[in-house]
Design a protein around this motif. Sequence first.
Motif, mmCIF file in Angstrom:
data_model
loop_
_atom_site.group_PDB
_atom_site.id
_atom_site.type_symbol
_atom_site.label_atom_id
_atom_site.label_comp_id
_atom_site.label_asym_id
_atom_site.label_seq_id
_atom_site.Cartn_x
_atom_site.Cartn_y
_atom_site.Cartn_z
ATOM 1 N N THR A 40 0.838 -1.197 0.000
ATOM 2 C CA THR A 40 0.000 0.000 0.000
ATOM 3 C C THR A 40 0.875 1.250 0.000
ATOM 4 O OG1 THR A 40 -1.801 -1.129 1.134
ATOM 5 C CG2 THR A 40 -1.783 1.272 1.264
ATOM 6 N N LEU A 45 -2.059 1.788 -3.077
ATOM 7 C CA LEU A 45 -3.229 0.967 -3.369
ATOM 8 C C LEU A 45 -4.512 1.636 -2.886
ATOM 9 C CD1 LEU A 45 -1.929 -2.545 -2.214
ATOM 10 C CD2 LEU A 45 -1.936 -1.619 -4.538
ATOM 11 N N ASP A 48 -10.098 -0.890 -2.141
ATOM 12 C CA ASP A 48 -10.523 -2.141 -2.768
ATOM 13 C C ASP A 48 -9.315 -3.016 -3.097
ATOM 14 O OD1 ASP A 48 -12.548 -3.890 -3.817
ATOM 15 O OD2 ASP A 48 -11.927 -3.277 -5.842
ATOM 16 N N GLN A 49 -8.272 -2.407 -3.644
ATOM 17 C CA GLN A 49 -7.061 -3.159 -3.958
ATOM 18 C C GLN A 49 -6.444 -3.740 -2.692
ATOM 19 O OE1 GLN A 49 -4.994 0.017 -6.059
ATOM 20 N NE2 GLN A 49 -4.931 -1.243 -7.909
ATOM 21 N N GLN A 50 -6.450 -2.966 -1.609
ATOM 22 C CA GLN A 50 -5.881 -3.447 -0.348
ATOM 23 C C GLN A 50 -6.587 -4.709 0.136
ATOM 24 O OE1 GLN A 50 -5.328 -0.451 2.783
ATOM 25 N NE2 GLN A 50 -5.255 1.102 1.181
ATOM 26 N N GLN A 52 -8.288 -6.901 -1.677
ATOM 27 C CA GLN A 52 -8.019 -8.010 -2.598
ATOM 28 C C GLN A 52 -6.578 -8.519 -2.429
ATOM 29 O OE1 GLN A 52 -9.144 -6.059 -6.269
ATOM 30 N NE2 GLN A 52 -11.128 -7.092 -6.283
ATOM 31 N N ILE A 53 -5.634 -7.612 -2.279
ATOM 32 C CA ILE A 53 -4.224 -7.995 -2.087
ATOM 33 C C ILE A 53 -4.080 -8.749 -0.763
ATOM 34 C CG2 ILE A 53 -1.884 -7.112 -1.655
ATOM 35 C CD1 ILE A 53 -2.607 -6.816 -4.580
ATOM 36 N N LEU A 92 -4.662 -7.011 -10.490
ATOM 37 C CA LEU A 92 -5.376 -6.041 -9.663
ATOM 38 C C LEU A 92 -4.797 -4.630 -9.750
ATOM 39 C CD1 LEU A 92 -5.703 -8.195 -6.416
ATOM 40 C CD2 LEU A 92 -7.435 -7.849 -8.193
ATOM 41 N N LEU A 93 -3.609 -4.509 -10.351
ATOM 42 C CA LEU A 93 -2.905 -3.238 -10.355
ATOM 43 C C LEU A 93 -3.085 -2.481 -11.661
ATOM 44 C CD1 LEU A 93 0.495 -4.459 -8.830
ATOM 45 C CD2 LEU A 93 -1.453 -3.462 -7.623
ATOM 46 N N GLN A 97 1.194 0.958 -11.414
ATOM 47 C CA GLN A 97 1.465 0.148 -10.218
ATOM 48 C C GLN A 97 2.198 -1.139 -10.590
ATOM 49 O OE1 GLN A 97 -2.622 -0.084 -8.900
ATOM 50 N NE2 GLN A 97 -2.219 1.262 -7.139
#
Length: 140
Positions: A40, A45, A48-50, A52-53, A92-93, A97
């Motif tokens: 992050t 991030l 939402d990305q956080q 999922q990651i 996801l990136l 990113q």
Amino acid sequence: MKKTMLAMIMALFSITAFAQRQDSDVTPEKRAENQTKQMTEKLDLSEDQQKQIYNLTLARAQKVKELRAAQTVDREQMRASMETFNNEVAKLLTVEQQEKYKTMLEDRRGGDRRGGDRRGGDSRDGNSRDNGGGGGSRNN
């Protein structure tokens, strides 16, 4: 002289074993939390990305723990697991990113150990971290 050398070797092995044991006490949840926090900060991030990651990282950390617990750690299985993880993360990136993530992975691995850049560039001195264009040209 031989006793001193033997003592130094034994000390080195005990330090290495101790360091490995400390790392193995970290839970998969804590590993996922730490890695997500690091990503992050470095990749900026979204919320939402956080999430999922974190889920991907947690699943991978649990799988690695299982593999290690089985005490039949197969390097190919570990490598495949990491490759799958990296591919899922990349999906996801954003493009920007993804470039930062590639750089993170290269830095963590210590660069390409074979002396050449995988993209075709020449980075034999190990100091070439400029990913900004040019890719295949050499300065002779």
